[in-house]
Write a protein that holds these residues in place. Sequence first.
Motif, PDB file in Angstrom:
ATOM      1  N   PRO A  36      56.943  33.435  26.891  1.00  0.00           N
ATOM      2  CA  PRO A  36      57.423  32.129  26.421  1.00  0.00           C
ATOM      3  C   PRO A  36      58.713  31.724  27.125  1.00  0.00           C
ATOM      4  O   PRO A  36      59.413  32.551  27.711  1.00  0.00           O
ATOM      5  CB  PRO A  36      57.672  32.369  24.920  1.00  0.00           C
ATOM      6  N   ALA A  37      59.023  30.445  27.062  1.00  0.00           N
ATOM      7  CA  ALA A  37      60.258  29.935  27.667  1.00  0.00           C
ATOM      8  C   ALA A  37      61.462  30.688  27.136  1.00  0.00           C
ATOM      9  O   ALA A  37      61.551  30.965  25.928  1.00  0.00           O
ATOM     10  CB  ALA A  37      60.389  28.438  27.382  1.00  0.00           C
ATOM     11  N   ASN A  38      62.348  31.055  28.043  1.00  0.00           N
ATOM     12  CA  ASN A  38      63.595  31.769  27.737  1.00  0.00           C
ATOM     13  C   ASN A  38      63.391  33.229  27.347  1.00  0.00           C
ATOM     14  O   ASN A  38      64.362  33.911  27.025  1.00  0.00           O
ATOM     15  CB  ASN A  38      64.386  31.058  26.622  1.00  0.00           C
ATOM     16  N   ALA A  39      62.139  33.714  27.361  1.00  0.00           N
ATOM     17  CA  ALA A  39      61.887  35.122  27.051  1.00  0.00           C
ATOM     18  C   ALA A  39      61.887  35.939  28.339  1.00  0.00           C
ATOM     19  O   ALA A  39      61.463  35.453  29.391  1.00  0.00           O
ATOM     20  CB  ALA A  39      60.550  35.285  26.341  1.00  0.00           C
ATOM     21  N   PRO A  40      62.380  37.177  28.291  1.00  0.00           N
ATOM     22  CA  PRO A  40      62.346  38.010  29.500  1.00  0.00           C
ATOM     23  C   PRO A  40      60.927  38.422  29.829  1.00  0.00           C
ATOM     24  O   PRO A  40      60.033  38.392  28.978  1.00  0.00           O
ATOM     25  CB  PRO A  40      63.201  39.223  29.111  1.00  0.00           C
ATOM     26  N   GLY A  41      60.724  38.812  31.074  1.00  0.00           N
ATOM     27  CA  GLY A  41      59.400  39.257  31.505  1.00  0.00           C
ATOM     28  C   GLY A  41      59.003  38.597  32.806  1.00  0.00           C
ATOM     29  O   GLY A  41      59.823  38.019  33.512  1.00  0.00           O
ATOM     30  N   GLY A  42      57.744  38.690  33.132  1.00  0.00           N
ATOM     31  CA  GLY A  42      57.235  38.119  34.368  1.00  0.00           C
ATOM     32  C   GLY A  42      55.809  37.660  34.202  1.00  0.00           C
ATOM     33  O   GLY A  42      55.142  38.000  33.221  1.00  0.00           O
ATOM     34  N   SER A  43      55.327  36.914  35.171  1.00  0.00           N
ATOM     35  CA  SER A  43      53.966  36.375  35.104  1.00  0.00           C
ATOM     36  C   SER A  43      52.992  37.121  36.000  1.00  0.00           C
ATOM     37  O   SER A  43      51.819  36.759  36.073  1.00  0.00           O
ATOM     38  CB  SER A  43      53.978  34.890  35.480  1.00  0.00           C
ATOM     39  N   ALA A  44      53.464  38.171  36.713  1.00  0.00           N
ATOM     40  CA  ALA A  44      52.575  38.921  37.602  1.00  0.00           C
ATOM     41  C   ALA A  44      53.145  40.307  37.861  1.00  0.00           C
ATOM     42  O   ALA A  44      54.376  40.497  37.869  1.00  0.00           O
ATOM     43  CB  ALA A  44      52.383  38.192  38.923  1.00  0.00           C
ATOM     44  N   VAL A  45      52.254  41.258  38.081  1.00  0.00           N
ATOM     45  CA  VAL A  45      52.652  42.602  38.493  1.00  0.00           C
ATOM     46  C   VAL A  45      53.322  42.516  39.856  1.00  0.00           C
ATOM     47  O   VAL A  45      52.911  41.728  40.718  1.00  0.00           O
ATOM     48  CB  VAL A  45      51.425  43.528  38.569  1.00  0.00           C
ATOM     49  N   ARG A  46      54.341  43.334  40.055  1.00  0.00           N
ATOM     50  CA  ARG A  46      55.039  43.340  41.337  1.00  0.00           C
ATOM     51  C   ARG A  46      54.291  44.255  42.306  1.00  0.00           C
ATOM     52  O   ARG A  46      54.567  45.449  42.388  1.00  0.00           O
ATOM     53  CB  ARG A  46      56.480  43.808  41.143  1.00  0.00           C
ATOM     54  N   ILE A  47      53.340  43.681  43.022  1.00  0.00           N
ATOM     55  CA  ILE A  47      52.576  44.472  43.979  1.00  0.00           C
ATOM     56  C   ILE A  47      53.274  44.437  45.331  1.00  0.00           C
ATOM     57  O   ILE A  47      54.033  43.518  45.636  1.00  0.00           O
ATOM     58  CB  ILE A  47      51.117  43.986  44.098  1.00  0.00           C
ATOM     59  N   ASP A  48      53.019  45.466  46.152  1.00  0.00           N
ATOM     60  CA  ASP A  48      53.648  45.543  47.468  1.00  0.00           C
ATOM     61  C   ASP A  48      52.608  45.285  48.563  1.00  0.00           C
ATOM     62  O   ASP A  48      51.445  44.970  48.287  1.00  0.00           O
ATOM     63  CB  ASP A  48      54.344  46.893  47.666  1.00  0.00           C
ATOM     64  N   ALA A  49      53.047  45.435  49.823  1.00  0.00           N
ATOM     65  CA  ALA A  49      52.172  45.119  50.953  1.00  0.00           C
ATOM     66  C   ALA A  49      50.936  46.007  50.970  1.00  0.00           C
ATOM     67  O   ALA A  49      49.837  45.550  51.326  1.00  0.00           O
ATOM     68  CB  ALA A  49      52.944  45.259  52.264  1.00  0.00           C
ATOM     69  N   ARG A  50      51.096  47.275  50.586  1.00  0.00           N
ATOM     70  CA  ARG A  50      49.933  48.167  50.576  1.00  0.00           C
ATOM     71  C   ARG A  50      48.952  47.743  49.491  1.00  0.00           C
ATOM     72  O   ARG A  50      47.738  47.730  49.704  1.00  0.00           O
ATOM     73  CB  ARG A  50      50.370  49.615  50.367  1.00  0.00           C
ATOM     74  N   ASP A  51      49.459  47.393  48.307  1.00  0.00           N
ATOM     75  CA  ASP A  51      48.585  46.893  47.244  1.00  0.00           C
ATOM     76  C   ASP A  51      47.765  45.697  47.724  1.00  0.00           C
ATOM     77  O   ASP A  51      46.575  45.583  47.424  1.00  0.00           O
ATOM     78  CB  ASP A  51      49.412  46.445  46.031  1.00  0.00           C
ATOM     79  N   ALA A  52      48.427  44.812  48.455  1.00  0.00           N
ATOM     80  CA  ALA A  52      47.774  43.576  48.891  1.00  0.00           C
ATOM     81  C   ALA A  52      46.601  43.839  49.829  1.00  0.00           C
ATOM     82  O   ALA A  52      45.703  43.001  49.952  1.00  0.00           O
ATOM     83  CB  ALA A  52      48.793  42.655  49.550  1.00  0.00           C
ATOM     84  N   ARG A  53      46.587  44.998  50.495  1.00  0.00           N
ATOM     85  CA  ARG A  53      45.482  45.332  51.403  1.00  0.00           C
ATOM     86  C   ARG A  53      44.293  45.928  50.654  1.00  0.00           C
ATOM     87  O   ARG A  53      43.205  46.032  51.207  1.00  0.00           O
ATOM     88  CB  ARG A  53      45.953  46.340  52.462  1.00  0.00           C
ATOM     89  N   GLU A  54      44.515  46.343  49.425  1.00  0.00           N
ATOM     90  CA  GLU A  54      43.472  47.030  48.675  1.00  0.00           C
ATOM     91  C   GLU A  54      42.520  46.044  48.000  1.00  0.00           C
ATOM     92  O   GLU A  54      42.835  44.866  47.837  1.00  0.00           O
ATOM     93  CB  GLU A  54      44.110  47.935  47.614  1.00  0.00           C
ATOM     94  N   ALA A  55      41.372  46.565  47.590  1.00  0.00           N
ATOM     95  CA  ALA A  55      40.401  45.744  46.866  1.00  0.00           C
ATOM     96  C   ALA A  55      40.679  45.704  45.368  1.00  0.00           C
ATOM     97  O   ALA A  55      39.935  45.075  44.625  1.00  0.00           O
ATOM     98  CB  ALA A  55      38.991  46.294  47.108  1.00  0.00           C
ATOM     99  N   THR A  56      41.759  46.356  44.928  1.00  0.00           N
ATOM    100  CA  THR A  56      42.032  46.476  43.499  1.00  0.00           C
ATOM    101  C   THR A  56      42.513  45.171  42.880  1.00  0.00           C
ATOM    102  O   THR A  56      42.179  44.873  41.735  1.00  0.00           O
ATOM    103  CB  THR A  56      43.090  47.568  43.259  1.00  0.00           C
ATOM    104  N   TRP A  57      43.310  44.387  43.613  1.00  0.00           N
ATOM    105  CA  TRP A  57      44.052  43.290  42.996  1.00  0.00           C
ATOM    106  C   TRP A  57      43.501  41.906  43.334  1.00  0.00           C
ATOM    107  O   TRP A  57      44.142  40.910  43.041  1.00  0.00           O
ATOM    108  CB  TRP A  57      45.520  43.369  43.412  1.00  0.00           C
ATOM    109  N   ASP A  58      42.335  41.827  43.961  1.00  0.00           N
ATOM    110  CA  ASP A  58      41.798  40.509  44.322  1.00  0.00           C
ATOM    111  C   ASP A  58      40.811  40.019  43.270  1.00  0.00           C
ATOM    112  O   ASP A  58      40.452  40.736  42.339  1.00  0.00           O
ATOM    113  CB  ASP A  58      41.148  40.548  45.709  1.00  0.00           C
ATOM    114  N   GLU A  59      40.384  38.786  43.432  1.00  0.00           N
ATOM    115  CA  GLU A  59      39.522  38.147  42.434  1.00  0.00           C
ATOM    116  C   GLU A  59      38.045  38.336  42.778  1.00  0.00           C
ATOM    117  O   GLU A  59      37.276  37.381  42.877  1.00  0.00           O
ATOM    118  CB  GLU A  59      39.884  36.663  42.317  1.00  0.00           C
ATOM    119  N   LYS A  60      37.667  39.577  42.977  1.00  0.00           N
ATOM    120  CA  LYS A  60      36.272  39.881  43.268  1.00  0.00           C
ATOM    121  C   LYS A  60      36.002  41.342  42.964  1.00  0.00           C
ATOM    122  O   LYS A  60      36.924  42.160  42.883  1.00  0.00           O
ATOM    123  CB  LYS A  60      35.930  39.571  44.730  1.00  0.00           C
ATOM    124  N   LEU A  61      34.749  41.656  42.794  1.00  0.00           N
ATOM    125  CA  LEU A  61      34.294  43.035  42.656  1.00  0.00           C
ATOM    126  C   LEU A  61      33.753  43.484  44.001  1.00  0.00           C
ATOM    127  O   LEU A  61      32.876  42.835  44.567  1.00  0.00           O
ATOM    128  CB  LEU A  61      33.191  43.138  41.595  1.00  0.00           C
TER     129      LEU A  61
END
Length: 401
Positions: free
Chosen positions: A115-140
């Motif tokens: 919620p507004a003014n509440a701590p936290g984030g809207s996404a996991v902090r993934i790194d460059a290696r994560d981005a290359r993996e098939a784990t975090w994309d919108e497909k199986l």
Amino acid sequence: MPSSAALALMLTLATPGTMQFDLSATAPERQHRYEMGGHGIEPGDSEKGFRFSVALPEGDYRVTLTLGDRRAAGDTTVKAEARRLMLRNIVTAKGQFVTRSFLVTIRTPALPPPPANAPGGSAVRIDARDAREATWDEKLTLEFLGTPQVASLRIEPASAPTIFLAGDSTVTDQYAEPAASWGQMLPALLDDRIIVANHAKSGETLKSFLTNLRFDKLLSTMKPGDWLFIQFGHNDQKREWPQTYVAPDSTYPAYVRAYIAEARRRGAHPVLVTSPERRNFDAQGRIIDTLGDYASAVRKLAAEEQVRLIDLNADSRAIYEALGVDRAPAAFNDGGRDKTHHNNYGAWLLASAVAQRIRDTIPALAPHVTAPAFAPTKPPSITQVVIAPSLIESDQRPAGN
């Protein structure tokens, strides 16, 4: 206007929410290349196998495969996402067809925004290696390996109890050969009535798993009756990492207690796993203790909190000593030069030990274990554990090495 790939995908709906694909060797869908938002073959296919992806929203799915071919024999191994082993060495004779199914979960980095003014984030902090993996994309993504003969594929939404894995590089789904970890082998040792959601990450600690919002992601889909397996220690003990170091007699158990409490608050069952030992032998052929204070802290905490315990530290020591100084390197990454991380063979041995501990100590999960009985003091040889290698290779060692 949807793409031709998306239209083809919609036309495959047999019932609402169910998708059916013809993946026989001569089928048009087998020849189609993946396009954003659709389905098809991923780059890198070869005589070793191929990867097939389907655009899907985050969630849990049942995958049902008909394996076999009228013209040729097959030996099919199936992995999902970042090399999660689902089916191993399914042999079919020429003209023979068999049906197998499994449950798989897919996710993206997105989190419900605070919620507004509440701590936290809207996404996991993934790194460059994560981005290359098939784990975090919108497909199986499914990987068919060995001598794959796949006649058809059906995907449908599913709901089942989930085993969540929180941990480091010795647990995670390693995305490239030859590294592998026990968490990515576990699905193949369980039946198709339970889901394994591996949220472990190389280099993570109890603290960084929180600050990178990975625990938030895990908790966001946890439901009553699920399970949380917690294994940290390898990186937490590093005093040279001052921001994430935790002491075995104070801060380490305090952080683990917080994980336990979060699971219980959601009606899930926490399970503590002691970290597997590193492969360092003394002159007598015994494994040198490098994690003892942390393993002891986990055992003590499990007793105090009345939490189920999987003592993988003890089992790993037994496995390495049974293999011996000369054979044990064959279970490790980087041709045995890496003394912490495993290859497919070593990961399978540790996952087998975990499966056996589940069978022996967790009655509610024991019926889901399909693995044969496993004795850490009598591990099978490498020739008895054949796992078809994945298509992606890397000489980069896991983070936190």
